[in-house]
Scaffold this motif. Structure first.
Motif, PDB file in Angstrom:
ATOM      1  N   UNK A   1       0.841  -1.198   0.000  1.00 22.61           N
ATOM      2  CA  UNK A   1       0.000   0.000   0.000  1.00 22.61           C
ATOM      3  C   UNK A   1       0.879   1.251   0.000  1.00 22.61           C
ATOM      4  N   UNK A   2       1.826   1.302   0.941  1.00 19.32           N
ATOM      5  CA  UNK A   2       2.662   2.487   1.112  1.00 19.32           C
ATOM      6  C   UNK A   2       3.555   2.705  -0.106  1.00 19.32           C
ATOM      7  N   UNK A   3       4.056   1.633  -0.672  1.00 16.69           N
ATOM      8  CA  UNK A   3       4.913   1.755  -1.849  1.00 16.69           C
ATOM      9  C   UNK A   3       4.119   2.282  -3.042  1.00 16.69           C
ATOM     10  N   UNK A   4       2.896   1.813  -3.211  1.00 23.36           N
ATOM     11  CA  UNK A   4       2.046   2.308  -4.301  1.00 23.36           C
ATOM     12  C   UNK A   4       1.719   3.782  -4.101  1.00 23.36           C
ATOM     13  N   UNK A   5       1.468   4.169  -2.854  1.00 25.09           N
ATOM     14  CA  UNK A   5       1.212   5.583  -2.574  1.00 25.09           C
ATOM     15  C   UNK A   5       2.399   6.447  -2.976  1.00 25.09           C
ATOM     16  N   UNK A   6       3.607   5.979  -2.667  1.00 23.22           N
ATOM     17  CA  UNK A   6       4.797   6.777  -2.948  1.00 23.22           C
ATOM     18  C   UNK A   6       5.135   6.792  -4.432  1.00 23.22           C
ATOM     19  N   UNK A   7       4.990   5.651  -5.114  1.00 18.40           N
ATOM     20  CA  UNK A   7       5.309   5.602  -6.544  1.00 18.40           C
ATOM     21  C   UNK A   7       4.782   4.301  -7.142  1.00 18.40           C
ATOM     22  N   UNK A   8       3.784   4.412  -8.006  1.00 13.60           N
ATOM     23  CA  UNK A   8       3.268   3.211  -8.674  1.00 13.60           C
ATOM     24  C   UNK A   8       4.295   2.642  -9.646  1.00 13.60           C
ATOM     25  N   UNK A   9       5.088   3.529 -10.239  1.00 10.78           N
ATOM     26  CA  UNK A   9       6.092   3.062 -11.201  1.00 10.78           C
ATOM     27  C   UNK A   9       7.122   2.181 -10.499  1.00 10.78           C
ATOM     28  N   UNK A  10       7.586   2.623  -9.343  1.00 12.31           N
ATOM     29  CA  UNK A  10       8.548   1.829  -8.580  1.00 12.31           C
ATOM     30  C   UNK A  10       7.915   0.508  -8.145  1.00 12.31           C
ATOM     31  N   UNK A  11       6.633   0.571  -7.722  1.00 10.57           N
ATOM     32  CA  UNK A  11       5.949  -0.643  -7.284  1.00 10.57           C
ATOM     33  C   UNK A  11       5.867  -1.663  -8.410  1.00 10.57           C
ATOM     34  N   UNK A  12       5.520  -1.197  -9.605  1.00 11.16           N
ATOM     35  CA  UNK A  12       5.461  -2.124 -10.752  1.00 11.16           C
ATOM     36  C   UNK A  12       6.845  -2.666 -11.089  1.00 11.16           C
ATOM     37  N   UNK A  13       7.856  -1.800 -10.971  1.00 14.18           N
ATOM     38  CA  UNK A  13       9.223  -2.247 -11.256  1.00 14.18           C
ATOM     39  C   UNK A  13       9.691  -3.312 -10.288  1.00 14.18           C
ATOM     40  N   UNK A  14       9.123  -3.336  -9.076  1.00 17.26           N
ATOM     41  CA  UNK A  14       9.491  -4.348  -8.088  1.00 17.26           C
ATOM     42  C   UNK A  14       8.639  -5.606  -8.208  1.00 17.26           C
ATOM     43  N   UNK A  15       7.806  -5.665  -9.241  1.00 21.94           N
ATOM     44  CA  UNK A  15       7.008  -6.863  -9.483  1.00 21.94           C
ATOM     45  C   UNK A  15       5.720  -6.931  -8.694  1.00 21.94           C
ATOM     46  N   UNK A  16       5.269  -5.820  -8.112  1.00 22.54           N
ATOM     47  CA  UNK A  16       4.024  -5.806  -7.335  1.00 22.54           C
ATOM     48  C   UNK A  16       2.831  -5.714  -8.267  1.00 22.54           C
ATOM     49  N   UNK A  17       1.815  -6.516  -8.006  1.00 21.67           N
ATOM     50  CA  UNK A  17       0.566  -6.440  -8.759  1.00 21.67           C
ATOM     51  C   UNK A  17      -0.230  -5.256  -8.219  1.00 21.67           C
ATOM     52  N   UNK A  18      -0.082  -4.101  -8.866  1.00 24.50           N
ATOM     53  CA  UNK A  18      -0.672  -2.858  -8.374  1.00 24.50           C
ATOM     54  C   UNK A  18      -2.193  -2.935  -8.358  1.00 24.50           C
ATOM     55  N   UNK A  19      -2.780  -3.490  -9.407  1.00 28.53           N
ATOM     56  CA  UNK A  19      -4.240  -3.557  -9.485  1.00 28.53           C
ATOM     57  C   UNK A  19      -4.818  -4.371  -8.335  1.00 28.53           C
ATOM     58  N   UNK A  20      -4.243  -5.539  -8.087  1.00 29.43           N
ATOM     59  CA  UNK A  20      -4.757  -6.389  -7.010  1.00 29.43           C
ATOM     60  C   UNK A  20      -4.556  -5.725  -5.646  1.00 29.43           C
ATOM     61  N   UNK A  21      -3.412  -5.074  -5.455  1.00 31.37           N
ATOM     62  CA  UNK A  21      -3.140  -4.432  -4.167  1.00 31.37           C
ATOM     63  C   UNK A  21      -4.109  -3.285  -3.913  1.00 31.37           C
ATOM     64  N   UNK A  22      -4.435  -2.502  -4.942  1.00 33.48           N
ATOM     65  CA  UNK A  22      -5.403  -1.421  -4.786  1.00 33.48           C
ATOM     66  C   UNK A  22      -6.778  -1.969  -4.388  1.00 33.48           C
ATOM     67  N   UNK A  23      -7.174  -3.066  -5.002  1.00 35.54           N
ATOM     68  CA  UNK A  23      -8.472  -3.640  -4.671  1.00 35.54           C
ATOM     69  C   UNK A  23      -8.503  -4.159  -3.238  1.00 35.54           C
ATOM     70  N   UNK A  24      -7.367  -4.672  -2.740  1.00 32.80           N
ATOM     71  CA  UNK A  24      -7.299  -5.066  -1.327  1.00 32.80           C
ATOM     72  C   UNK A  24      -7.481  -3.852  -0.426  1.00 32.80           C
ATOM     73  N   UNK A  25      -6.880  -2.733  -0.820  1.00 32.92           N
ATOM     74  CA  UNK A  25      -7.037  -1.508  -0.024  1.00 32.92           C
ATOM     75  C   UNK A  25      -8.499  -1.080   0.011  1.00 32.92           C
ATOM     76  N   UNK A  26      -9.167  -1.145  -1.117  1.00 35.85           N
ATOM     77  CA  UNK A  26     -10.587  -0.784  -1.153  1.00 35.85           C
ATOM     78  C   UNK A  26     -11.420  -1.762  -0.327  1.00 35.85           C
ATOM     79  N   UNK A  27     -11.066  -3.034  -0.360  1.00 34.53           N
ATOM     80  CA  UNK A  27     -11.828  -4.021   0.407  1.00 34.53           C
ATOM     81  C   UNK A  27     -11.685  -3.778   1.914  1.00 34.53           C
ATOM     82  N   UNK A  28     -10.454  -3.591   2.386  1.00 32.01           N
ATOM     83  CA  UNK A  28     -10.243  -3.348   3.818  1.00 32.01           C
ATOM     84  C   UNK A  28     -10.914  -2.047   4.254  1.00 32.01           C
ATOM     85  N   UNK A  29     -10.730  -0.998   3.453  1.00 29.98           N
ATOM     86  CA  UNK A  29     -11.326   0.287   3.785  1.00 29.98           C
ATOM     87  C   UNK A  29     -12.849   0.197   3.785  1.00 29.98           C
ATOM     88  N   UNK A  30     -13.409  -0.486   2.795  1.00 30.23           N
ATOM     89  CA  UNK A  30     -14.860  -0.626   2.718  1.00 30.23           C
ATOM     90  C   UNK A  30     -15.428  -1.406   3.889  1.00 30.23           C
TER      91      UNK A  30
END
Length: 345
Positions: A182-211
């Protein structure tokens, strides 16, 4: 959140529970309003402060939780089961709201969430069999784990306990791999993707927990106010929650609670002052303007919110008690880069 802080949090919750019998009905009302607002602010801070996804439909998500919990409670379910159902339903709706975030960013996604707010407001009025339209859904009193909640102090006690559990749960989530993403995506999505993080799935987890947390807050609100009406979950409520996390502190669990206290208590204090001075009408007229000006002041002069301001005050107080000995801080030349450390308190 360390073990020490968890113990302190539970001790604070226990103290609040012990003093509840001393509070009158109005005092208990203020306690559960602040506590419910804190859970809602915590939900939005998880999404915006920690994952960087700006949302203007938070008020409508609380409405989803309120209507879901109200219908389940009216059907005879225990309040605990109704709140669990509200959390799951709102998490599902929040994931649907978050789907545009897979393609949109920044202002464009914020506008998409604003559109979702208006769509949900319309559905609250349209789905009369579930929401009773503009007249609102009357919510029957419910038992919590078999206990009869016959007064405001009972609801305040439940809300305090759930807030403590929510704070502990979110702090644990933020210390997992998902929370760090979550924190890495907030700081830079480009860096997160470069580190192999599935940005789309992680964002949906954030929405699920928040919801889920928003649904919990909305369900509590329905049971305490005994009604879920469309006008209670309009855009103004979403703006209030954005103000809570800005004033309290983005990316801070403690800041969510502080911001909720500020936004809830400010109108109450202004109203009492107006009554004392015999100027209720004038106070009501300028209250919103003063509130807006305070938010602007925090954005300009204290972007990290009251949490950071209070933290600095406490540190200075501790240094003063120590006598101010030593050589003092080493001077730095130029403009040092401001700290971007996230508070996982």
């Amino acid at each position: 959140m360390s073990i020490r802080r968890i113990v302190l949090l539970l001790a604070a919750a226990l103290v609040m529970l012990l003093i509840l019998p001393v509070l009158g009905r109005y005092g208990a009302y203020i306690v559960y309003v602040i506590t419910i607002a804190s859970i809602g602010a915590l939900a939005l801070n998880l999404l915006t402060g920690y994952c960087g996804q700006i949302s203007f439909c938070h008020g409508a998500l609380l409405g989803v939780g309120a209507y879901t919990a109200g219908n389940l409670g009216n059907a005879g379910l225990d309040m605990s089961m109704a709140l669990a159902g509200a959390a799951m339903m709102t998490a599902s709706v929040s994931v649907l709201v978050g789907l545009p975030a897979l393609r949109l960013q920044g202002l464009y996604f914020a506008m998409a969430t604003l559109a979702a707010q208006f769509i949900l407001e319309y559905l609250f009025r349209l789905l009369e069999p579930l929401t009773h339209g503009v007249s609102g859904l009357m919510v029957q009193p419910a038992h919590f784990l078999g206990m009869d909640l016959s007064n405001d102090r009972g609801y305040a006690a439940i809300a305090i306990g759930l807030l403590a559990l929510s704070l502990i749960a979110v702090s644990r989530i933020l210390r997992t791999d998902v929370g760090r993403r979550f924190i890495l995506i907030r700081d830079s999505e480009i860096v997160a993707r470069g580190m192999g993080i599935n940005v789309a799935r992680t964002k949906l987890w954030a929405f699920a927990f928040s919801g889920a947390l928003a649904g919990l807050a909305g369900g509590l609100l329905a049971f305490t106010t005994r009604i879920a009406a469309p006008e209670a979950f309009e855009i103004a409520l979403s703006v209030d929650y954005v103000a809570m996390i800005i004033v309290g502190g983005l990316g801070s669990l403690t800041g969510s609670v502080i911001g909720a206290c500020f936004v809830v208590l400010l109108p109450e204090i202004a109203q009492r002052l107006g009554e004392a001075m015999g100027a209720e009408a004038e106070t009501a007229a300028i209250r919103e303007m003063v509130f807006g000006l305070l938010v602007i002041v925090f954005l300009i002069y204290e972007p990290r919110g009251l949490h950071s301001l209070l933290g600095r005050a406490i540190r200075r107080l501790r240094q003063g008690r120590r006598g101010g000995g030593g050589l003092g801080p080493i001077p730095q030349h130029g403009n040092p880069r401001p700290s971007t450390r996230t508070e996982i308190d």
